[in-house]
Scaffold this active site. Structure first.
Site, short mmCIF file in Angstrom:
data_model
loop_
_atom_site.label_atom_id
_atom_site.label_comp_id
_atom_site.label_asym_id
_atom_site.label_seq_id
_atom_site.Cartn_x
_atom_site.Cartn_y
_atom_site.Cartn_z
N SER A 1 -44.48 -29.17 6.34
CA SER A 1 -44.98 -27.84 5.94
C SER A 1 -43.78 -26.90 5.91
O SER A 1 -43.26 -26.53 6.96
CB SER A 1 -45.99 -27.32 6.96
N LYS B 1 -50.92 -25.06 1.71
CA LYS B 1 -50.80 -25.25 3.17
C LYS B 1 -50.68 -23.89 3.89
O LYS B 1 -51.26 -23.70 4.96
CB LYS B 1 -49.60 -26.15 3.47
N LYS C 1 -43.81 -20.67 12.87
CA LYS C 1 -43.01 -21.08 11.70
C LYS C 1 -43.84 -20.95 10.41
O LYS C 1 -43.39 -20.39 9.42
CB LYS C 1 -42.55 -22.53 11.93
P1 NAD Z 1 -42.13 -33.04 15.27
O1 NAD Z 1 -41.15 -32.00 15.69
O2 NAD Z 1 -42.95 -33.75 16.30
O3 NAD Z 1 -41.40 -34.17 14.38
C1 NAD Z 1 -40.36 -33.92 13.47
C2 NAD Z 1 -39.31 -35.03 13.58
O4 NAD Z 1 -38.25 -34.77 12.63
C3 NAD Z 1 -38.64 -35.11 14.96
O5 NAD Z 1 -38.85 -36.40 15.52
C4 NAD Z 1 -37.16 -34.83 14.68
O6 NAD Z 1 -36.30 -35.59 15.49
C5 NAD Z 1 -37.02 -35.22 13.22
N1 NAD Z 1 -35.90 -34.57 12.52
C6 NAD Z 1 -35.54 -33.27 12.57
N2 NAD Z 1 -34.48 -33.06 11.77
C7 NAD Z 1 -34.17 -34.25 11.19
C8 NAD Z 1 -33.18 -34.68 10.25
N3 NAD Z 1 -32.30 -33.80 9.74
N4 NAD Z 1 -33.16 -35.95 9.88
C9 NAD Z 1 -34.05 -36.85 10.39
N5 NAD Z 1 -35.00 -36.51 11.29
C10 NAD Z 1 -35.05 -35.22 11.69
O7 NAD Z 1 -43.11 -32.30 14.22
P2 NAD Z 1 -44.58 -32.77 13.76
O8 NAD Z 1 -45.59 -32.17 14.67
O9 NAD Z 1 -44.57 -34.23 13.48
O10 NAD Z 1 -44.69 -31.94 12.39
C11 NAD Z 1 -44.00 -32.33 11.20
C12 NAD Z 1 -44.45 -31.40 10.09
O11 NAD Z 1 -45.87 -31.53 9.89
C13 NAD Z 1 -44.20 -29.90 10.39
O12 NAD Z 1 -43.81 -29.24 9.22
C14 NAD Z 1 -45.55 -29.41 10.87
O13 NAD Z 1 -45.74 -28.02 10.64
C15 NAD Z 1 -46.49 -30.26 10.02
N6 NAD Z 1 -47.83 -30.47 10.58
C16 NAD Z 1 -47.97 -30.74 11.92
C17 NAD Z 1 -49.25 -30.92 12.43
C18 NAD Z 1 -49.46 -31.19 13.92
O14 NAD Z 1 -50.62 -31.11 14.38
N7 NAD Z 1 -48.42 -31.53 14.68
C19 NAD Z 1 -50.38 -30.84 11.60
C20 NAD Z 1 -50.19 -30.63 10.25
C21 NAD Z 1 -48.90 -30.44 9.74
#
Ligand code: NAD
Length: 293
Positions: free
Chosen positions: A94, A169, A237
């Site tokens: 997102s 979104k 965010k």
């Molecule tokens: P998270 O922080 O748990 O996971 C993100 C991952 O990306 C981490 O493991 C991190 O190490 C990795 N990362 C960061 N920079 C990187 C890079 N340059 N190269 C490779 N890996 C890298 O986040 P999440 O909760 O999994 O959310 C991911 C996305 O989905 C976000 O944009 C969030 O807003 C969206 N989202 C989350 C949810 C939820 O309930 N958690 C629901 C819908 C949407």
């Protein structure tokens, strides 16, 4: 078919597992998180975003926000350095719609197709493979990857050109944040007035005020369980991206601005890593009461 998967966090990890379960071979990378459990299921571990791109024709990214997506795809050692002409990149993070468009344009110059495909549903639906996926981009590219997205989601909808997925979104996140705030304000009032919040929930959940948000968040609030889920800091965010996008378009979003300040107050109180249902804590502090069983 081999799929590259970048970002194995709360969401990416179960999404990647569902693709493996569906029979796809995965090459995975995460800058910080461990991938042992995914490797144990048969995935291959890459040592950079560039390596993922050099070994696959379809790369999926699931990262926190715009700067992470820009770094992973366009940065040094990024996808763009390893990618082959004719490949497809699907960013399911997102992020700001304008950044989706920027990334899409940079990849187009390399003859690579791009879709922005953020999701709604949170960790439980990521695990079940029942996410709602909103996609922006070219229809032909969408049709190519739709069967793969359907392994992670039960609803996969093309909403417009690149960036339209993330605009959708943002609309979703505004509605969720305002809904949690409304539910929190109302239940705090009812509790302060001496009415049992469990009874209030039972009485109104089937009426017009009922919502998916209320059904998901009130049980957590009643238990005092604010384990994420979706962290307050991620919702900050999303609302920041919504405010920036709205202001750049000349579409004021005053209710979003108000809930943003509630989230900022919660951050100051040390609740950034709580689930966004902790919005109720803001109202509880004002009214000096807790909405519990
Ligand atoms: P998270 O922080 O748990 O996971 C993100 C991952 O990306 C981490 O493991 C991190 O190490 C990795 N990362 C960061 N920079 C990187 C890079 N340059 N190269 C490779 N890996 C890298 O986040 P999440 O909760 O999994 O959310 C991911 C996305 O989905 C976000 O944009 C969030 O807003 C969206 N989202 C989350 C949810 C939820 O309930 N958690 C629901 C819908 C949407």
């Amino acid at each position: 078919m081999v799929i590259g998967f970048i970002g194995l966090g709360i969401m990416g990890r179960p999404m990647a597992k569902n693709l493996i379960k569906a029979g796809y071979k995965l090459i995975v990378y995460d800058k910080f998180a461990k991938s042992d459990d995914i490797i144990a299921l048969g995935a291959e571990k890459a040592s950079s975003n560039k390596e993922v791109a050099s070994k696959t024709d379809l790369i999926i990214t699931m990262l926190p926000n715009s700067p992470h997506v820009k770094e992973a795809i366009l940065g040094s050692g990024g996808v763009i350095e390893g990618i082959k002409s004719g490949s497809i990149v699907v960013d399911m993070s997102s992020i700001a719609p304008a950044v989706s468009q920027e990334v899409g344009a940079a990849l187009k110059a390399k003859d690579v197709s791009f879709l922005d495909a953020p999701v709604s549903g949170g960790e439980p639906k990521a695990i079940d493979g029942t996410l709602a996926i909103m996609v922006g981009g070219d229809k032909q590219v969408f049709d190519t990857v739709k069967p793969i997205l359907e392994k992670m989601g039960s609803s996969v909808v093309l909403v417009g050109d690149i960036g339209a997925g993330n605009v959708t979104k943002l609309a979703n996140q505004i509605i969720v944040a305002l809904n949690i705030a409304a539910v929190s304000e109302a239940f705090t009032l009812a509790t302060k007035a001496g009415v049992n919040p469990v009874s209030v929930f039972d009485a109104i959940k089937g009426g017009l005020a009922g919502s998916t948000v209320m059904n998901a968040k009130i049980p957590m609030i009643l238990e005092g369980n604010f384990k994420p889920g979706f962290r307050i800091e991620l919702h900050i965010k999303d609302l920041q991206n919504a405010l920036d996008t709205a202001h750049s378009l000349g579409a004021p979003i005053p209710l979003t601005a108000s809930v943003m300040e509630t989230l900022q107050a919660l951050k100051t109180d040390g609740f950034s890593a709580n689930d966004h249902s902790a919005i109720v804590r803001y109202y509880e502090k004002l009214a000096k009461i807790e909405v519990r069983k």
